[in-house]
Design an enzyme around this catalytic site. Sequence first.
Site, PDB file in Angstrom:
ATOM      1  N   LYS A   1       4.239  22.617 -15.321  1.00  0.00           N
ATOM      2  CA  LYS A   1       3.505  21.427 -14.878  1.00  0.00           C
ATOM      3  C   LYS A   1       3.346  21.437 -13.362  1.00  0.00           C
ATOM      4  CE  LYS A   1       2.558  16.664 -15.379  1.00  0.00           C
ATOM      5  NZ  LYS A   1       2.625  15.465 -16.197  1.00  0.00           N
TER       6      LYS A   1
ATOM      7  N   HIS B   1      -4.649  10.570 -28.149  1.00  0.00           N
ATOM      8  CA  HIS B   1      -4.950   9.220 -27.654  1.00  0.00           C
ATOM      9  C   HIS B   1      -5.726   8.424 -28.703  1.00  0.00           C
ATOM     10  CE1 HIS B   1      -4.506  10.466 -23.144  1.00  0.00           C
ATOM     11  NE2 HIS B   1      -3.360  10.091 -23.679  1.00  0.00           N
TER      12      HIS B   1
ATOM     13  N   LYS C   1       1.168  10.947 -11.827  1.00  0.00           N
ATOM     14  CA  LYS C   1       0.297   9.985 -12.508  1.00  0.00           C
ATOM     15  C   LYS C   1       1.074   8.698 -12.761  1.00  0.00           C
ATOM     16  CE  LYS C   1      -3.030  12.719 -15.110  1.00  0.00           C
ATOM     17  NZ  LYS C   1      -3.591  12.882 -16.466  1.00  0.00           N
TER      18      LYS C   1
ATOM     19  N   GLU D   1      -6.513  15.865 -10.663  1.00  0.00           N
ATOM     20  CA  GLU D   1      -7.157  16.095 -11.955  1.00  0.00           C
ATOM     21  C   GLU D   1      -8.664  16.236 -11.846  1.00  0.00           C
ATOM     22  OE1 GLU D   1      -6.534  13.139 -15.075  1.00  0.00           O
ATOM     23  OE2 GLU D   1      -5.951  14.775 -16.365  1.00  0.00           O
TER      24      GLU D   1
ATOM     25  N   ARG E   1       0.807  -1.227   0.000  1.00  0.00           N
ATOM     26  CA  ARG E   1       0.000   0.000   0.000  1.00  0.00           C
ATOM     27  C   ARG E   1       0.839   1.276   0.000  1.00  0.00           C
ATOM     28  NH1 ARG E   1      -2.785  -2.918   4.105  1.00  0.00           N
ATOM     29  NH2 ARG E   1      -4.470  -4.167   3.203  1.00  0.00           N
TER      30      ARG E   1
ATOM     31  N   HIS F   1      -4.123  15.884 -26.322  1.00  0.00           N
ATOM     32  CA  HIS F   1      -4.131  14.472 -25.925  1.00  0.00           C
ATOM     33  C   HIS F   1      -5.415  13.739 -26.288  1.00  0.00           C
ATOM     34  CE1 HIS F   1      -0.520  15.702 -23.875  1.00  0.00           C
ATOM     35  NE2 HIS F   1      -0.341  14.522 -23.326  1.00  0.00           N
TER      36      HIS F   1
ATOM     37  N   GLU G   1       5.608  17.693 -25.975  1.00  0.00           N
ATOM     38  CA  GLU G   1       5.086  18.088 -24.660  1.00  0.00           C
ATOM     39  C   GLU G   1       5.695  19.424 -24.206  1.00  0.00           C
ATOM     40  OE1 GLU G   1       2.642  16.547 -23.119  1.00  0.00           O
ATOM     41  OE2 GLU G   1       2.649  14.455 -23.782  1.00  0.00           O
TER      42      GLU G   1
ATOM     43  N   ASN H   1      -3.632  18.255 -20.859  1.00  0.00           N
ATOM     44  CA  ASN H   1      -3.960  17.273 -21.894  1.00  0.00           C
ATOM     45  C   ASN H   1      -4.261  17.921 -23.241  1.00  0.00           C
ATOM     46  OD1 ASN H   1      -3.756  14.704 -20.492  1.00  0.00           O
ATOM     47  ND2 ASN H   1      -5.408  15.515 -19.216  1.00  0.00           N
TER      48      ASN H   1
ATOM     49  N   HIS I   1       3.695   8.504 -28.428  1.00  0.00           N
ATOM     50  CA  HIS I   1       2.759   9.372 -27.706  1.00  0.00           C
ATOM     51  C   HIS I   1       2.932  10.838 -28.131  1.00  0.00           C
ATOM     52  CE1 HIS I   1       0.329  10.948 -24.427  1.00  0.00           C
ATOM     53  NE2 HIS I   1       1.343  11.701 -24.050  1.00  0.00           N
TER      54      HIS I   1
ATOM     55  N   ARG J   1      -6.128  20.677 -13.938  1.00  0.00           N
ATOM     56  CA  ARG J   1      -5.033  19.861 -14.448  1.00  0.00           C
ATOM     57  C   ARG J   1      -5.298  19.329 -15.851  1.00  0.00           C
ATOM     58  NH1 ARG J   1      -1.547  15.469 -11.102  1.00  0.00           N
ATOM     59  NH2 ARG J   1      -0.544  14.463 -12.854  1.00  0.00           N
TER      60      ARG J   1
END
Lengths: 367, 367
Positions: free
Chosen positions: B230, B255, B146, B240, B124, B251, B188, B248, B268, B244
Site C-alpha cells: 500500500k 461498495h 484517506k 488517487e 484547518r 471494491h 484486504e 480498489n 466492508h 492508486r
Amino acid sequence: MLSMAQEVSIDLGARSYRIVIGGGLLAEPTSYEGLPRASAALIVSNTTVAPLYAAALRKALTGRYSKIYELQLPDGEEHKSWQILQRIFDVLLEQGCDRKTVLFALGGGVVGDMTGFAAASYMRGVPFVQVPTTLLSQVDSSVGGKTGINHPLGKNMVGAFYQPQRVVCDLDVLATLPAREFSAGLAEVIKYGPIADMDFFDWLERSMDDLMAHESAALARAVRRSCEIKAAVVGEDERESGLRAVLNFGHTFGHAIEAGMGYGVWLHGEGVAAGMVMAAELSRRLGLVDEIFVERLVSLIRRAGLPTHGPILDDKNNAWRYLQLMRGDKKSEAGEIRFVLIESPGKAVVRSAPDGLVSEVIDACCR
Amino acid sequence: MLSMAQEVSIDLGARSYRIVIGGGLLAEPTSYEGLPRASAALIVSNTTVAPLYAAALRKALTGRYSKIYELQLPDGEEHKSWQILQRIFDVLLEQGCDRKTVLFALGGGVVGDMTGFAAASYMRGVPFVQVPTTLLSQVDSSVGGKTGINHPLGKNMVGAFYQPQRVVCDLDVLATLPAREFSAGLAEVIKYGPIADMDFFDWLERSMDDLMAHESAALARAVRRSCEIKAAVVGEDERESGLRAVLNFGHTFGHAIEAGMGYGVWLHGEGVAAGMVMAAELSRRLGLVDEIFVERLVSLIRRAGLPTHGPILDDKNNAWRYLQLMRGDKKSEAGEIRFVLIESPGKAVVRSAPDGLVSEVIDACCR
C-alpha cells in the site's frame, strides 16, 4: 473590458493558479479558459448575489460544461455552518456529480469559504473557482486557499487549506456593493501597507478619495497590489506555519470584537480596522513604531469610512473580556495570545505581549 | 515485544511517516517518540474499543502531553456521520485545544477515518496518529491518508486526503477481534496478491491456516507486506489520480453490495471478498486471466472464512441494481463505471467493461 485585465500568479508548485482582475470579467467566457475539463459545474451563490450575476456566469460557462447546476445559500455569516454546507453536498450527490465536477463560488467571503471547503471535501477534493463579488473577498479571502465554516464555539474552526484553480475579480461588480461593505473591504487593503509595503500605504493616502469614488484605475491598482502582497506571503507559507500570520494584522483584536459583539453585528473588515488601530497602538507602546505612524494609520482608516475605536464588550471589565476572547483564537498556542505587531512601518512581527500592557491598549482604544 | 517491532516507511516528502508493527506496541511509550510536541492530546475511540485499550494508550502518552482528553464515539459504520464527527470538534473547542493538539485514533476504520477527517479539518489541520485495532485498519484504512465520513446518499463522500504522523499497529490487539472481523481484514490482505505480488499470494496460500490461528510471525508478515504494498502505491499517487485506484480491486462490486444490503449488514471486507471474485471473473471473461487463477482466488477467500458469492440485491433485476449502484460510486466518471481488473496475476488495470458482460458476471457470481 477584457483588454484591461491584469493578472497575478500564485506560485504554489502543482497548486499554482492565476488571479485575473478587470472590468466585466465575470461574464467573459475567456476568463475561464484553461480550467480542468469536466462534464458538470455547480455555481454556488447566495440569495443576494445570485439574482444579480448568476445568469451572466452561467452564460459565460455554457459551452464549457454540458450540465450547469445552481445553488443559492442564505446570505450572511450566521449561515456559515455545517447545516448549510451540507446543502452543497446534497446537490452534488442528488445530481450524481463526479469527482471532476468544478465548483464556482459566486459571492463574498462566506460563499467562497463554504464552497472552497465543500470542494476540498467532496469526494476528498474537486476543483473550484473563486468569483468574488465583494472587495473584501477580492483582496483577501478568495486568495490563499483558506476555506472553512464556523462552529458554535468559534469562527472558521473547521476547514481546509485548499487552493482554487482560478480567481476571477470583476471590478464592475463592486458598483453594486453597499458602501459599508466596500469600506470593510478597504480595511484589508489598508492592512497590506503597514505589514509589507509603505509605498503602497503612501499611494493609498493619496488615492483614498479616488477609491471611495470607485474610480476604476485606482480600484484595479488596489486590488492587484493587495493580491500581489498576499500571493507573495502565501507563496512563502501556504499552511500558515509562520510568516503567513502577518496577514492577520488587526485580526486578533478584530476577531474578539466580532465574537464579542455577536457575529454579523460588526463586519469582519470593521473589526479588523479597529483591531489594526489597537495592534498599532500596542506596537507603539512596545517602542516599535512612533506616534506619527499610528496617527497616519488612524487617519487612513477614518477616511475609508471605518471605525477607529473598538466597542465596549463588557461594561464591568472590558479588557478582561477582550483577553478572554483572544485566548480562544486559533492563533493562540497553549493559551498564549500571539499578536501581529508592526516592527517598523512596512514590516510585521508575530509575538506575545504582557497582559497588563494589552489591557492598557484596550482601555485606550475602546469606547 | 518491542524488539520484534518492524517498520514500514511511507515516503511522501514533507508528509512522510512511519508504520510500526509488532506485539505490545500500543502500550509502549517508545512507539510515540518523535511525534510533534504539543501540550494536549485527544484520544478518540469508540464504546467497544475504549474499555479495552484507552487506559493503556493514555498511560503510554503520559509524560508526553500535559493534558490528555478522551472521547468515545458510538461503534458502527452508521455513526460515521457529520453529527458524530461534530462531537470531536465540540470536545476540542470546549477544552480550548490549539492547532498543535495531537489526535489519536484508537479503533478500526470508522474511528480512523473520522478522527483523521477531524484532524484534517480542525483549525484547518492538526497532527494525528493512527492506532488501528482491527486487522482491516492495520492493513488498509490506517495507511494512505484517506479520511472521511458518509453522507446519506453515499459512503465516504465527504472527506480529505490527510496523512497521519505515525501508524502504530499492535498485533496483540487482534486477539480480541471477533472472528468475522478478522476474516474481513484478511480480504484486504488477500487483495494485495492479485494486484501487486503473486509471491505474497503464494505465501498466503501456504500460510492461511497459520493466519487463521493468529500465529504471530505470520500475522506480522501479512501486516507488514500489506502495508509495504500500500505504501508503494500511495507513494506513487497520493491523491488517487490514477495508479492508486488499483487498491480498489473488488471494491466497485463490494461498495454496491454494502450499499445495496444497507451499510453494516455485510462488513466492508466481506463485500470486497465477493467483489474480488466478481472482478476476477470479469477479468477472465475479458480474456485477461485464466480459470485456474480465479479458482485459486476463490479458494483462498473461502479459507479466510469469507463469502465467495455476492448477495441478491433485487429479486426482479439483480444485475440492473448492481449496475445502478456502481454508477453512483466515487470512481465513476460521467456515469461510466471504472473497474479494477486483473490484467495478469500480480498486475491490476483500471478500465470499463460492457454492461452486458458485467451483467453476466453478476448473474454468475450472486446467489
